[in-house]
Design a protein around this motif. Structure first.
Motif, short mmCIF file in Angstrom:
data_model
loop_
_atom_site.label_atom_id
_atom_site.label_comp_id
_atom_site.label_asym_id
_atom_site.label_seq_id
_atom_site.Cartn_x
_atom_site.Cartn_y
_atom_site.Cartn_z
N SER A 1 8.01 -0.40 2.93
CA SER A 1 7.27 0.64 2.19
C SER A 1 6.04 0.04 1.51
N VAL A 2 6.19 -1.14 0.95
CA VAL A 2 5.06 -1.82 0.32
C VAL A 2 3.99 -2.13 1.38
N LEU A 3 4.42 -2.58 2.55
CA LEU A 3 3.47 -2.90 3.61
C LEU A 3 2.74 -1.65 4.11
N ILE A 4 3.43 -0.53 4.17
CA ILE A 4 2.78 0.72 4.60
C ILE A 4 1.68 1.11 3.61
N VAL A 5 1.97 1.00 2.32
CA VAL A 5 0.94 1.30 1.32
C VAL A 5 -0.18 0.25 1.39
N GLY A 6 0.17 -0.98 1.72
CA GLY A 6 -0.86 -2.01 1.91
C GLY A 6 -1.76 -1.69 3.08
N PHE A 7 -1.19 -1.18 4.17
CA PHE A 7 -2.02 -0.76 5.31
C PHE A 7 -2.94 0.39 4.91
N TRP A 8 -2.45 1.28 4.06
CA TRP A 8 -3.29 2.37 3.55
C TRP A 8 -4.46 1.80 2.74
N ALA A 9 -4.19 0.80 1.90
CA ALA A 9 -5.26 0.19 1.10
C ALA A 9 -6.27 -0.52 1.99
N VAL A 10 -5.83 -1.07 3.11
CA VAL A 10 -6.76 -1.71 4.05
C VAL A 10 -7.60 -0.65 4.76
N ALA A 11 -6.98 0.44 5.17
CA ALA A 11 -7.67 1.47 5.94
C ALA A 11 -8.67 2.24 5.10
N ASP A 12 -8.32 2.54 3.85
CA ASP A 12 -9.20 3.31 2.98
C ASP A 12 -9.88 2.35 2.00
N LYS A 13 -11.02 1.86 2.39
CA LYS A 13 -11.69 0.80 1.63
C LYS A 13 -12.24 1.23 0.28
N GLN A 14 -12.38 2.52 0.04
CA GLN A 14 -12.93 3.02 -1.22
C GLN A 14 -11.87 3.53 -2.18
N SER A 15 -10.64 3.66 -1.72
CA SER A 15 -9.61 4.29 -2.53
C SER A 15 -9.09 3.35 -3.61
N VAL A 16 -9.19 3.82 -4.84
CA VAL A 16 -8.62 3.09 -5.97
C VAL A 16 -7.12 3.36 -6.04
N ASP A 17 -6.73 4.58 -5.66
CA ASP A 17 -5.31 4.96 -5.72
C ASP A 17 -4.46 4.13 -4.76
N ALA A 18 -5.00 3.82 -3.60
CA ALA A 18 -4.23 3.03 -2.63
C ALA A 18 -3.93 1.63 -3.18
N VAL A 19 -4.92 1.01 -3.79
CA VAL A 19 -4.70 -0.33 -4.34
C VAL A 19 -3.77 -0.26 -5.54
N PHE A 20 -3.91 0.77 -6.37
CA PHE A 20 -3.03 0.90 -7.53
C PHE A 20 -1.57 1.10 -7.08
N MET A 21 -1.37 1.95 -6.08
CA MET A 21 0.00 2.15 -5.57
C MET A 21 0.54 0.87 -4.94
N PHE A 22 -0.32 0.11 -4.28
CA PHE A 22 0.09 -1.17 -3.70
C PHE A 22 0.55 -2.12 -4.80
N ILE A 23 -0.19 -2.15 -5.91
CA ILE A 23 0.19 -3.02 -7.04
C ILE A 23 1.52 -2.57 -7.64
N VAL A 24 1.68 -1.29 -7.87
CA VAL A 24 2.90 -0.77 -8.49
C VAL A 24 4.11 -1.04 -7.60
N MET A 25 3.96 -0.78 -6.31
CA MET A 25 5.09 -1.00 -5.40
C MET A 25 5.38 -2.49 -5.22
N GLN A 26 4.34 -3.32 -5.28
CA GLN A 26 4.54 -4.77 -5.19
C GLN A 26 5.35 -5.26 -6.39
N ILE A 27 5.02 -4.76 -7.57
CA ILE A 27 5.78 -5.15 -8.78
C ILE A 27 7.22 -4.64 -8.70
N GLY A 28 7.40 -3.41 -8.24
CA GLY A 28 8.75 -2.87 -8.09
C GLY A 28 9.57 -3.62 -7.07
#
Length: 157
Positions: A35-62
């Motif tokens: 699940s963390v990797l899927i959100v990471g792929f989203w952060a890679v694909a959407d280069k302008q999205s702040v939400d994607a990186v924030f969700m990646f951080i939150v899920m990485q911590i979890g």
């Protein structure tokens, strides 16, 4: 801080998760990390999205907490085969790298324009003053609203 792309972070964690699946893998480790990797792929694909990186951080911590619990409950026994020891070692290495990658992700989050401010305390404004002069006497006294004094008997006659 070194400038490492999100692609490199996702690639390293993807390789470590795949190596973990070689011999020893409970589903409680696999599903959160995928699940963390899927959100990471989203952060890679959407280069302008702040939400994607924030969700990646939150899920990485979890996932750090989930990994600690999973490793403590399902770690292979001492007499396990080499495959199980290798995959458990890769899970530990993945866990060790997560705090560092989270710090790098936070730097990328702030580079993309994300702000995470926690404001607790008495100096936190609860509203913005949209009318009136900010130098008004009512605001200087600490009042949140201005109520005119009631009319007196002298003013009415």
């Amino acid at each position: 801080m070194p400038s490492i792309s999100i692609k490199a972070i996702v690639l390293v964690h993807w390789i470590l998760v795949m190596w973990t699946t070689l011999g020893w893998i409970p589903s409680s480790f696999l599903y959160p990390n995928l699940s963390v990797l899927i959100v990471g792929f989203w952060a890679v694909a959407d280069k302008q999205s702040v939400d994607a990186v924030f969700m990646f951080i939150v899920m990485q911590i979890g996932s750090v907490l989930v990994d600690i619990v999973t490793l403590s409950l399902y770690f292979p026994p001492y007499n396990a085969v080499g495959q199980a020891k290798f995959s458990a070692g890769m899970a530990i290495l993945n866990l060790i790298l997560k705090p560092f990658s989270t710090i790098l992700l936070y730097q990328m989050y702030s580079d993309r324009g994300g702000q995470y401010n926690i404001n607790f305390g008495p100096n936190t404004p609860s509203y913005d003053q949209i009318d009136g002069n900010p130098n008004d006497s009512a605001t200087k006294q600490g009042s949140s609203a201005y109520f005119p004094p009631p009319p007196t008997a002298q003013q009415e006659s």
